[in-house]
Motif scaffolding. Structure first.
Motif: not given
Lengths: 499, 120
Positions: A174, A442-444, A446, A448, B12-15
């Motif tokens: 990441s 908005e980047k983080y 996401q 995984w 962003g997609e909130v995973l």
């Protein structure tokens, strides 16, 4: 017959003269990534090529190095070089390197290939393209250097599959994904400057010296072969930062923000190197703390003094980073030791001599905070209850490392930070990681995060064992668990003829 | 700016959105002064779970391996939820306590300060 070109002419023709003016196409459409980060470039011709190397001499030079390198790999294999390592525990450092670091070389290749297309200046493009090819060479030579170990030791066989899935490997993965998802200038400050110029010494110098101290000639040879490439990468990193700072004063605060971010992210990433140096090398080179003082505090400190004339200051949280050198390696190895069932390599309790070495190297912290953990681990192991912690850890949203770091002014207490963004709560291991998130949520959002992915059912299951064996492809009872009693240890004893 | 992106209004997609956990919420538990556990732990739990069930079912799974676990006097335990001190009653549910998705509980056990009193 045409006159033979001299080096200077050849260089000009094969780099700067490769560019052309756009007469009927919009230049902005040709380089769409160049402006959105807010960086102002007024004159690309001011870019000073950090090294004067043309493609034809580059190929010739690299081919020579390659020939020598592979001759040594051949000799290493034919002479069963793996038998010369200091101790089979050492090979576990290689497993971490191959699964965690080598795939980053490939990501570096992808990242540099991208910016090597997107920069408007031809000098920068050519330098980045060469670095892209270097990085591709590094991942290949590392895989080849370690392939011999793969024939004799467990845990190296699925490195690329694991890199994309295993919980602790999401940390390096990441890190690079973050850099590659940024604009081209941030990528260069992240990887070219912060990582290659300042922090890479902390990875390569101790690691290659560690290989030498532990009889691993394959890795040492790879290291030497990469060294002249690394020197070029460092001069590129330095040229990038100077160029950006000299182009426009509005670039200064943007570059400073990236330095703050990427030094913090870099030190978090290097936690695993700290652990390798202090705990995984049977023959020690120097402590992590010593390496940090030499390569970051002294060398990095001098660099930031030079950059002060541009208005650049030391990275934010340098004071916290300075305190962390006393703690990082111990907190990390305890984490892996207690999660040894879920690691793709072996872990162990340090020997008594190693514990004493750690006390000597860390007089202010080891006996007070960390030696008692190993006393507890020894007690449990003696009772036949080798400690493997239950459950899954909470992770930091930014660096993705388990929330294992403590407050630096109170090393007995976990550092908890959190932030609510659009109704959703996020957790962080530190102020540094918190600030990075808050700057670009908005980047983080996401991220995984492996633990949450497991709990969502996206990694197979239902149990942790299935996740480890089927989704991660670990050979349970073979690749993981304690070094004591492992197949690696048994084979080593057979080869060496010891009971 | 919520992100430095080439496209306007990038989101962003909130995973880890609550909806992705099949009705459960993620709850974290940390035990102060017990660093035998290197980090707090994450559990997917139904919001209707009572605190009595958290104590009897989740705590042993999270921290039962610690030599001091059986000495805990749960009536004396001190709790924080998302950095606020709370006094949970056994019959209260996680939701009633104000714990929502990705809330974090911190446990402190007066008198129990880890292996050899060393915070481990």
């Amino acid at each position: 017959m045409a006159k033979k070109l001299n080096i200077k002419e050849k260089y000009r023709l094969l780099t700067r003269d490769l560019d052309w003016e756009f007469s009927y196409q919009d230049r902005k459409k040709a380089f769409p990534y160049e402006e959105f980060e807010g960086i102002k470039i007024t004159d690309w011709s001011k870019w000073e090529d950090p090294f004067r190397l043309t493609m034809d001499s580059y190929w010739k030079y690299q081919a020579e190095k390659e020939k020598k390198l592979y001759a040594i790999f051949d000799a290493f294999q034919q002479n069963n070089g793996h038998l010369n390592v200091s101790d089979p525990r050492y090979v576990n450092a290689l497993k971490v390197f191959l699964t965690g670091v080598s795939p980053l070389e490939y990501q570096a290749y992808q990242g540099f290939a991208h910016v090597g297309r997107q920069f408007g200046g031809v000098g920068a493009r050519v330098a980045c393209q060469m670095q892209a090819i270097d990085e591709l060479r590094h991942v290949q030579t590392q895989i080849h250097a370690m392939s011999h170990y793969n024939k004799y030791f467990d845990g190296l066989q699925e490195f690329s599959h694991m890199h994309d899935r295993v919980w602790y490997l999401s940390v390096p993965k990441s890190f690079f994904n973050d850099a590659r998802a940024a604009g081209p200038f941030e990528f260069m400050i992240a990887i070219g400057f912060s990582f290659e110029y300042v922090l890479t010494n902390l990875l390569f110098v101790p690691f290659m010296s560690g290989a030498a101290h532990n009889g691993d000639m394959a890795t040492v040879t790879f290291g030497f072969s990469a060294q002249s490439d690394e020197a070029r990468h460092m001069t590129l990193g330095l040229e990038v930062i100077k160029f950006l700072l000299e182009q426009h004063e509005d670039n200064v605060p943007i570059v400073q923000k990236w330095i703050d971010k990427w030094f913090w992210r870099g030190t978090r990433l290097l936690t695993i190197v700290a652990m390798m140096m202090d705990y995984m090398l049977p023959n020690k080179v120097m402590s992590w703390k010593e390496a940090w003082e030499v390569y970051f505090e002294e060398a990095g400190g001098a660099l930031f003094k030079d950059l002060a004339r541009y208005g650049i200051r030391m990275p934010k949280y340098s004071d916290v980073i300075e305190k962390e050198k006393e703690h990082l390696s111990h907190q990390a190895w305890w984490t892996f030791y207690t999660h040894g069932h879920a690691a793709g390599f072996h872990t162990w309790i340090p020997t008594d001599e190693e514990l004493d070495w750690l006390s000597e190297k860390y007089p202010d912290t080891f006996d007070k905070y960390y030696r008692p953990r190993w006393e507890l681990a020894k007690e449990l192991e003696a009772k036949g209850e080798r400690f493997y912690t239950s459950g899954l850890p909470q992770l930091c949203q930014t660096c993705q490392i388990p929330m294992l770091f403590t407050e630096m002014d109170n090393p007995g207490e976990i550092c908890y930070r959190d932030h609510v963004h659009e109704g959703e709560r996020y957790h962080f291991c530190s102020d540094g990681c918190h600030d990075i998130f808050v700057d670009e949520p908005e980047k983080y959002v996401q991220a995984w995060l492996p633990v949450h992915q497991i709990l969502q059912g996206n990694c197979g299951g239902p149990g942790v064992e299935e996740v480890l064996s089927e989704y991660y492809r670990m050979n349970l009872g073979v690749d993981n668990m304690d070094m004591k009693g492992s197949p690696d240890e048994k084979r080593w004893k057979q080869w060496k003829g010891v009971a | 700016m919520p992100v430095q992106a080439i496209n306007d209004n990038y989101q962003g997609e909130v995973l880890d959105a609550k909806a992705n956990f099949a009705g459960n919420v993620i709850i974290y538990f940390g035990w102060d002064e017990h660093l035998m556990f290197c980090a707090p732990k994450a559990f997917p739990l139904p919001p209707q779970m009572t605190f009595a069930d958290v104590i009897s079912q989740i705590m042993p799974e999270a921290f039962g391996q610690h030599p001091e676990f059986n000495e805990i006097d749960w009536s004396q335990a001190q709790w924080q939820l998302d950095r606020r001190p709370i006094s949970p009653k056994p019959e209260q549910t996680l939701a009633e306590l104000g714990a929502d998705h990705k809330s974090c509980f911190r446990l402190r056990t007066p008198g129990l300060t880890g292996y050899k009193g060393m915070g481990i």
